[in-house]
Every structure is written in structure tokens, then in C-alpha cells.
Design an enzyme around this catalytic site. Structure first.
Site, PDB file in Angstrom:
ATOM      1  N   VAL A  75       1.187  -1.072   0.466  1.00 31.21           N
ATOM      2  CA  VAL A  75       0.123  -0.472  -0.129  1.00 31.21           C
ATOM      3  C   VAL A  75       1.132   1.432   0.229  1.00 31.21           C
ATOM      4  CG1 VAL A  75      -1.377   1.269   1.342  1.00 31.21           C
ATOM      5  CG2 VAL A  75      -1.964  -1.375   1.492  1.00 31.21           C
ATOM      6  N   CYS A  76       0.353   2.477  -0.390  1.00 30.40           N
ATOM      7  CA  CYS A  76       0.895   3.722  -1.071  1.00 30.40           C
ATOM      8  C   CYS A  76      -0.139   4.181  -0.765  1.00 30.40           C
ATOM      9  CB  CYS A  76       2.509   3.387  -1.857  1.00 30.40           C
ATOM     10  SG  CYS A  76       1.824   3.738  -3.630  1.00 30.40           S
ATOM     11  N   ALA A  77       0.721   5.535  -1.619  1.00 30.72           N
ATOM     12  CA  ALA A  77      -0.223   7.019  -1.148  1.00 30.72           C
ATOM     13  C   ALA A  77      -1.602   6.416  -2.386  1.00 30.72           C
ATOM     14  CB  ALA A  77       0.081   8.327  -2.171  1.00 30.72           C
TER      15      ALA A  77
END
Length: 381
Positions: A75-77
Site C-alpha cells: 500500500v502507498c498513497a
């Protein structure tokens, strides 16, 4: 480099895993401040945090912390960094690796519709759970018509759901002027040629027309006339107005939550509104039937999600279990809701101005304004 084994997981798929309590390991590669402010929680999710820049030279730190054989979601932005890290993990021989499609922005915007219960003469009440943000919207369905309460800005979700159910949206209602998220109520009303209701005491600075949501008036939905009865209940805002639907459900807005109560400080008037908050909770609500099912406009903790993801509680039970309803001393109550409060929601002043019609930010700016937890309750998330 091959990406043949890399798959995307949507926010909808992730929501289902959380609600079904499936095991999942998450590798969150955002920077430390963003991660500490707001992250994915709930169910049987286990989260490991390693900033993206700590993995650029080598994927080894992730390999050391993440046991092989576990399903892993990176997960990232926005998704770009998570794709890169997921590819590196696959190159290193890991299987069962996916990335969150659209990143935390997509997670923030996803709404899961869940049925709360049946209403008289075949009607239904639906709760839309914005699981990544903690917002709760509602749709009252009856006789081919619908009313949407506390709609978020992703109005297409409500429009699509109404079309699937074969109903026409006749009313949109905001229980108060929101400060943690951009309301979709007015936009939805314009698109559907519906009436938009807003408490007049919260609307003194708005730039648009609305129908006053006031105690004593009654909104009906459909030929079966399922009444939505407004009850003035200030404290979170000066205009906060709760709704009783079908004599069974209490839509409490941001006054009362399952595990906490509303905060009175988001318009900078905590000392002025704390008395109103106490009166609403300890007098107005106390006089209501204990059998009412409380349906708030937000939840602050994943533990508030019940069966199938519905956030609800019996009013009488909350007077026994909710700490905010059990502070008998006035001064202790005042201190509890005006001092040592959690941080205020991201861009809350700009969000209030947007909901008044005084700011018109673009889509990307709206997304950025809403990032992070809602923080409308006295407790921290």
C-alpha cells in the site's frame, strides 16, 4: 523484470476481506508521518510499515519482516510506489503479492452499502460505510422513492445504487454543516432534481438555496409515507439536527457515536457549544425511547463495525456503555470535551467553507483535503 504474477486488489475487495475477517498482511510504504496519522485497520489485518525510500536500495528489509507464504498487500498513497515494491518482492521469489489499486486515495473514497433493516410496508434503510474515512451515509427507500442522508462527495455511488434499486432520489439531507468531509448532498440534489435539506442555524453563511431542516417538520419518502422526523440536537454544531426514521432508527449525525460523542470545537466555539452538547445528550436524547437504534454519521474505530459492517447500537445500551454519556458532573463533562481533544480533521476550515459554497476546489484538491481520519469524535482514532 516480470510483473506477470502481480495483481491489483481493489478497495472493494480489501473491504470484503476485512469484514469477512480474512487473514491479510499489509506492507505500508508511505512516509512515517502519513502512516502514523492514518492507516488501514480492522479484521485480521496485520500491518508492517517500511518507508518506500528505505526499500529503494534493497528489498531485504521487507523480506526479513514479512514471513513467506502469507497473502501480502502493498500500500502507498496513489499506487505507484506500491507497484514498484510489489514487483521487487515478486522478483525475490515471494508469491501471493498484490498492490492496492489507487492507493490510500482509493481506500479513502470507497463506500460499502450494507442493509440496516426493513421499514414499514416494504421499505429499507441502507447504510453506506466509507470504511477508509469513517464516514457513514444513509438511504431511506420506500415506494419507489429515496432520501439520502449525510451524502459524501462521491455522489455517483448513490446515483448508481438508486438506479439499481429502481428508485428516484427525492430528498437529500445533511444533519449538520460537515467539517471533516465535503458533502455531496447539494450536488446530488441538483443532479436528481431533489430537495436539499440543511439546518438553518448551520446555514447562515451558505451561498445557495436550501430547504430548512427544522424540528416539527416531517419529510416523507414514497407512497408509504415513512416519516423522517427532525429533532434539534445542537452541540457538535449549533444547527445539528438528528432524524428519527420510521419511529425505529435515530440518525444521530455527529452528536452521538457508538463508542464516543461529538466534539464541539470544529467551528472554534467549544466553550459556547459544550452546554448545548450536554443538553442534547443528557436531556433531549435521554427522553427518547431506549429501543431506538442509533445510526451515527461517523465511526472512529474499526471496533464499532458490527455484523456485516453495520455501525449501530441500541440507545439504551449506549447509556450504559458509552463513556461520553456517563459523566454526571457538569464541570468534568466540560473539561472532557473541550480539553485534550484529538487533532482536528485535515483542512477542516477549508472543508467547512466548501460546504458553505464559498470555496470551489477541483477534484484532486478535494481528494487531498479529505485525506486522513475524520476525527469528529471526542476520542482519537
Amino acid at each position: 523484470m516480470t510483473t506477470s504474477s502481480l495483481t491489483a486488489m481493489t478497495a472493494q475487495q480489501l473491504t470484503k476481506k476485512i469484514l469477512d475477517r480474512e487473514e491479510l498482511m499489509i506492507l505500508d510504504v508511505r512516509n512515517t508521518s502519513d502512516y502514523e496519522n492514518w492507516r488501514i485497520e480492522g479484521g485480521r489485518v496485520e500491518v508492517v510499515h517500511i518507508p518506500y525510500f528505505d526499500l529503494l536500495d534493497s528489498i531485504e528489509p521487507a523480506l526479513e519482516l514479512i514471513p513467506p507464504g502469507k497473502e501480502l498487500l502493498v500500500v502507498c498513497a496513489k499506487e505507484g510506489s506500491s507497484i514498484y515494491v510489489a514487483e521487487q518482492l515478486i522478483e525475490a521469489g515471494r508469491t501471493g503479492v498484490s498492490y492496492l489499486q489507487g492507493g490510500m486515495k482509493a481506500w479513502s473514497e470507497y463506500l460499502e452499502p450494507v442493509k440496516v433493516g426493513d421499514l414499514k410496508d416494504g421499505g429499507e434503510l441502507i447504510q453506506f460505510v466509507r470504511i477508509g474515512k469513517g464516514c457513514l451515509s444513509y438511504m431511506v427507500i420506500s415506494g419507489g422513492e429515496a432520501a439520502v442522508i449525510d451524502a459524501v462527495r462521491m455522489t455517483d455511488v448513490f446515483e448508481r445504487y438508486a438506479k439499481e434499486r429502481g428508485v428516484v432520489i427525492k430528498h437529500t439531507i445533511d444533519t449538520h454543516l460537515h467539517a471533516d468531509h465535503i458533502s455531496g448532498g447539494r450536488k446530488l440534489a441538483i443532479n436528481a432534481l431533489a430537495a436539499y435539506w440543511l439546518p438553518p442555524k448551520d446555514a447562515t453563511e451558505v451561498t445557495f438555496d436550501y430547504v430548512p431542516l427544522e424540528e416539527g417538520s416531517s419529510i416523507t419518502v414514497g407512497s408509504t409515507e415513512i416519516a423522517i422526523q427532525p429533532i434539534y440536537s445542537p452541540g457538535h454544531t449549533i444547527g445539528s439536527t438528528s432524524l428519527i426514521v420510521d419511529g425505529k432508527y435515530l440518525l444521530s449525525g455527529d452528536i452521538l457515536f457508538v463508542e464516543s460523542i461529538g466534539r464541539p470545537d470544529l467551528a472554534g466555539k467549544a466553550e459556547d457549544w459544550v452546554g448545548d452538547l450536554r443538553t442534547s445528550l443528557y436531556t433531549t436524547y435521554r427522553a427518547l425511547p431506549e429501543e431506538l437504534i442509533v445510526l451515527p454519521a461517523h465511526f472512529g474505530k474499526m471496533t464499532e463495525l458490527g455484523e456485516n459492517g453495520v455501525v449501530s447500537a441500541r440507545l439504551g445500551d449506549l447509556y450504559r456503555s458509552n463513556p461520553g454519556l456517563n459523566v454526571q458532573d457538569d464541570e468534568l463533562f466540560r473539561a472532557a470535551v473541550t480539553k485534550h481533544l484529538p487533532p482536528q480533521p485535515n483542512a477542516y476550515q477549508e472543508i467547512r467553507q466548501t460546504n458553505m459554497g464559498r470555496l470551489t476546489p477541483g477534484e484532486e484538491e478535494q481528494q487531498n483535503m479529505e485525506l486522513g481520519p475524520n476525527r469528529c469524535a471526542v476520542h482519537d482514532k
